[in-house]
Design a protein around this motif. Structure first.
Motif, PDB file in Angstrom:
ATOM      1  N   SER A  53       0.833  -1.203   0.000  1.00  0.00           N
ATOM      2  CA  SER A  53       0.000   0.000   0.000  1.00  0.00           C
ATOM      3  C   SER A  53       0.870   1.256   0.000  1.00  0.00           C
ATOM      4  CB  SER A  53      -0.922   0.008   1.217  1.00  0.00           C
ATOM      5  OG  SER A  53      -0.147  -0.031   2.399  1.00  0.00           O
ATOM      6  N   GLN A  54       2.137   1.100   0.386  1.00  0.00           N
ATOM      7  CA  GLN A  54       3.065   2.215   0.398  1.00  0.00           C
ATOM      8  C   GLN A  54       4.038   2.149  -0.786  1.00  0.00           C
ATOM      9  OE1 GLN A  54       4.745   3.017   4.311  1.00  0.00           O
ATOM     10  NE2 GLN A  54       3.193   1.689   5.203  1.00  0.00           N
ATOM     11  N   ALA A  55       3.758   1.265  -1.726  1.00  0.00           N
ATOM     12  CA  ALA A  55       4.673   1.031  -2.843  1.00  0.00           C
ATOM     13  C   ALA A  55       4.153   1.644  -4.140  1.00  0.00           C
ATOM     14  CB  ALA A  55       4.868  -0.475  -3.036  1.00  0.00           C
ATOM     15  N   LYS A  56       5.028   1.715  -5.102  1.00  0.00           N
ATOM     16  CA  LYS A  56       4.713   2.148  -6.466  1.00  0.00           C
ATOM     17  C   LYS A  56       5.342   1.150  -7.419  1.00  0.00           C
ATOM     18  CE  LYS A  56       3.326   6.322  -5.097  1.00  0.00           C
ATOM     19  NZ  LYS A  56       1.951   6.690  -5.026  1.00  0.00           N
ATOM     20  N   ARG A  57       4.735   1.015  -8.580  1.00  0.00           N
ATOM     21  CA  ARG A  57       5.323   0.265  -9.683  1.00  0.00           C
ATOM     22  C   ARG A  57       5.415   1.208 -10.869  1.00  0.00           C
ATOM     23  NH1 ARG A  57       2.081  -5.524  -9.536  1.00  0.00           N
ATOM     24  NH2 ARG A  57       3.234  -6.367  -7.766  1.00  0.00           N
ATOM     25  N   VAL A  58       6.421   1.025 -11.663  1.00  0.00           N
ATOM     26  CA  VAL A  58       6.540   1.787 -12.900  1.00  0.00           C
ATOM     27  C   VAL A  58       6.452   0.788 -14.039  1.00  0.00           C
ATOM     28  CG1 VAL A  58       7.947   3.351 -14.272  1.00  0.00           C
ATOM     29  CG2 VAL A  58       7.940   3.562 -11.777  1.00  0.00           C
ATOM     30  N   ALA A  59       5.414   0.938 -14.872  1.00  0.00           N
ATOM     31  CA  ALA A  59       5.204   0.052 -16.020  1.00  0.00           C
ATOM     32  C   ALA A  59       5.855   0.676 -17.243  1.00  0.00           C
ATOM     33  CB  ALA A  59       3.713  -0.154 -16.260  1.00  0.00           C
ATOM     34  N   PHE A  60       6.608  -0.107 -17.996  1.00  0.00           N
ATOM     35  CA  PHE A  60       7.325   0.338 -19.180  1.00  0.00           C
ATOM     36  C   PHE A  60       6.653  -0.230 -20.423  1.00  0.00           C
ATOM     37  CE2 PHE A  60      10.254   0.711 -15.780  1.00  0.00           C
ATOM     38  CZ  PHE A  60      11.201   1.661 -16.133  1.00  0.00           C
ATOM     39  N   ASP A  61       6.488   0.606 -21.424  1.00  0.00           N
ATOM     40  CA  ASP A  61       5.998   0.181 -22.728  1.00  0.00           C
ATOM     41  C   ASP A  61       6.678   1.074 -23.749  1.00  0.00           C
ATOM     42  OD1 ASP A  61       4.716  -0.875 -24.894  1.00  0.00           O
ATOM     43  OD2 ASP A  61       2.716  -0.168 -24.345  1.00  0.00           O
ATOM     44  N   GLY A  62       7.779   0.569 -24.317  1.00  0.00           N
ATOM     45  CA  GLY A  62       8.567   1.419 -25.208  1.00  0.00           C
ATOM     46  C   GLY A  62       9.040   2.650 -24.444  1.00  0.00           C
ATOM     47  N   PRO A  63       8.820   3.841 -25.008  1.00  0.00           N
ATOM     48  CA  PRO A  63       9.290   5.051 -24.329  1.00  0.00           C
ATOM     49  C   PRO A  63       8.345   5.551 -23.232  1.00  0.00           C
ATOM     50  CG  PRO A  63       8.328   5.627 -26.434  1.00  0.00           C
ATOM     51  CD  PRO A  63       8.336   4.120 -26.354  1.00  0.00           C
ATOM     52  N   SER A  64       7.150   4.997 -23.114  1.00  0.00           N
ATOM     53  CA  SER A  64       6.205   5.502 -22.115  1.00  0.00           C
ATOM     54  C   SER A  64       6.421   4.836 -20.756  1.00  0.00           C
ATOM     55  CB  SER A  64       4.762   5.314 -22.584  1.00  0.00           C
ATOM     56  OG  SER A  64       4.411   3.959 -22.551  1.00  0.00           O
ATOM     57  N   ARG A  65       6.073   5.579 -19.727  1.00  0.00           N
ATOM     58  CA  ARG A  65       6.179   5.101 -18.347  1.00  0.00           C
ATOM     59  C   ARG A  65       4.871   5.424 -17.645  1.00  0.00           C
ATOM     60  NH1 ARG A  65       9.923   3.783 -20.996  1.00  0.00           N
ATOM     61  NH2 ARG A  65      12.125   3.933 -20.503  1.00  0.00           N
ATOM     62  N   LYS A  66       4.366   4.470 -16.880  1.00  0.00           N
ATOM     63  CA  LYS A  66       3.127   4.671 -16.133  1.00  0.00           C
ATOM     64  C   LYS A  66       3.373   4.264 -14.687  1.00  0.00           C
ATOM     65  CE  LYS A  66      -1.627   3.115 -15.744  1.00  0.00           C
ATOM     66  NZ  LYS A  66      -2.624   2.140 -16.188  1.00  0.00           N
ATOM     67  N   VAL A  67       3.055   5.142 -13.757  1.00  0.00           N
ATOM     68  CA  VAL A  67       3.211   4.855 -12.335  1.00  0.00           C
ATOM     69  C   VAL A  67       1.906   4.247 -11.822  1.00  0.00           C
ATOM     70  CG1 VAL A  67       3.629   5.835 -10.047  1.00  0.00           C
ATOM     71  CG2 VAL A  67       4.865   6.734 -12.042  1.00  0.00           C
ATOM     72  N   ILE A  68       2.043   3.114 -11.125  1.00  0.00           N
ATOM     73  CA  ILE A  68       0.896   2.400 -10.576  1.00  0.00           C
ATOM     74  C   ILE A  68       1.033   2.414  -9.058  1.00  0.00           C
ATOM     75  CG2 ILE A  68      -0.330   0.197 -10.503  1.00  0.00           C
ATOM     76  CD1 ILE A  68       1.191  -0.399 -13.230  1.00  0.00           C
ATOM     77  N   ASP A  69      -0.013   2.900  -8.388  1.00  0.00           N
ATOM     78  CA  ASP A  69      -0.009   2.954  -6.934  1.00  0.00           C
ATOM     79  C   ASP A  69      -0.405   1.610  -6.331  1.00  0.00           C
ATOM     80  OD1 ASP A  69       0.579   5.684  -6.968  1.00  0.00           O
ATOM     81  OD2 ASP A  69      -1.534   6.240  -7.060  1.00  0.00           O
ATOM     82  N   GLY A  70       0.235   1.247  -5.205  1.00  0.00           N
ATOM     83  CA  GLY A  70      -0.171   0.074  -4.463  1.00  0.00           C
ATOM     84  C   GLY A  70      -1.437   0.385  -3.687  1.00  0.00           C
ATOM     85  N   PRO A  71      -2.052  -0.566  -3.041  1.00  0.00           N
ATOM     86  CA  PRO A  71      -1.574  -1.935  -2.854  1.00  0.00           C
ATOM     87  C   PRO A  71      -1.793  -2.779  -4.099  1.00  0.00           C
ATOM     88  CG  PRO A  71      -3.692  -1.676  -1.774  1.00  0.00           C
ATOM     89  CD  PRO A  71      -3.319  -0.325  -2.333  1.00  0.00           C
ATOM     90  N   PHE A  72      -1.030  -3.857  -4.166  1.00  0.00           N
ATOM     91  CA  PHE A  72      -1.080  -4.741  -5.318  1.00  0.00           C
ATOM     92  C   PHE A  72      -1.808  -6.037  -4.961  1.00  0.00           C
ATOM     93  CE2 PHE A  72       3.002  -2.357  -5.766  1.00  0.00           C
ATOM     94  CZ  PHE A  72       2.492  -1.424  -6.649  1.00  0.00           C
ATOM     95  N   ALA A  73      -2.486  -6.589  -5.947  1.00  0.00           N
ATOM     96  CA  ALA A  73      -3.256  -7.821  -5.751  1.00  0.00           C
ATOM     97  C   ALA A  73      -2.328  -9.039  -5.679  1.00  0.00           C
ATOM     98  CB  ALA A  73      -4.257  -7.987  -6.895  1.00  0.00           C
ATOM     99  N   GLU A  74      -2.934 -10.191  -5.516  1.00  0.00           N
ATOM    100  CA  GLU A  74      -2.193 -11.461  -5.465  1.00  0.00           C
ATOM    101  C   GLU A  74      -1.102 -11.433  -4.400  1.00  0.00           C
ATOM    102  OE1 GLU A  74      -3.078 -14.234  -6.977  1.00  0.00           O
ATOM    103  OE2 GLU A  74      -4.729 -13.146  -7.909  1.00  0.00           O
ATOM    104  N   THR A  75      -1.530 -11.307  -3.167  1.00  0.00           N
ATOM    105  CA  THR A  75      -0.601 -11.218  -2.037  1.00  0.00           C
ATOM    106  C   THR A  75       0.460 -12.305  -2.077  1.00  0.00           C
ATOM    107  OG1 THR A  75      -2.326 -10.224  -0.673  1.00  0.00           O
ATOM    108  CG2 THR A  75      -0.457 -11.183   0.477  1.00  0.00           C
ATOM    109  N   ARG A  76       0.106 -13.518  -2.453  1.00  0.00           N
ATOM    110  CA  ARG A  76       1.072 -14.625  -2.431  1.00  0.00           C
ATOM    111  C   ARG A  76       2.214 -14.419  -3.420  1.00  0.00           C
ATOM    112  NH1 ARG A  76      -0.108 -17.987  -6.704  1.00  0.00           N
ATOM    113  NH2 ARG A  76      -2.160 -17.724  -7.597  1.00  0.00           N
TER     114      ARG A  76
END
Length: 122
Positions: A53-76
């Motif tokens: 819930s305190q994390a971020k992910r950065v998704a890459f697709d070629g030159p674009s970047r998208k920041v995704i806020d946590g929390p993230f699914a699939e805890t396991r």
């Protein structure tokens, strides 16, 4: 060989409420285990991670970047903590993980992943 030892997250480790009673006991047991690893000369790094819930992910697709806020699914599939060890081989890493106190109050998993070395690419 170096290995990354990953403590997999659980619903308990992703819970943001104040630390539960089990955490103090677990942290004490982990501290003793880390001392054993250090004394054996295999511990390079050890840390726990805050919930996603305190994390971020950065998704890459070629030159674009998208920041995704946590929390993230699939805890396991998430990581709650890690060690970096220097061991002789995978068998030694497995033997040490088997000695580890359970990092969670219920069922949990620890994953062992070899780290690439320069020799792997030559």
């Amino acid at each position: 060989m170096r290995v990354m030892v990953l403590v997999k997250a659980t619903e308990d480790s992703e819970n943001e409420s104040s630390p539960p009673e089990w955490m103090a006991e677990m942290m004490e047991a982990m501290g003793r285990f880390n001392d054993e690893l250090r004394d054996a000369g295999i511990l390079l790094v050890a840390d726990g991670l805050k919930p996603t819930s305190q994390a971020k992910r950065v998704a890459f697709d070629g030159p674009s970047r998208k920041v995704i806020d946590g929390p993230f699914a699939e805890t396991r599939e998430l990581v709650a903590g890690f060690w970096l060890w220097e061991v002789k081989d995978m068998e030694e890493a497995i033997a040490w993980v088997k000695r580890c106190p359970n990092p969670m109050p219920g069922p949990s998993e620890i994953e062992i992943r070899p780290v690439y070395e320069l020799a792997d690419f030559q």
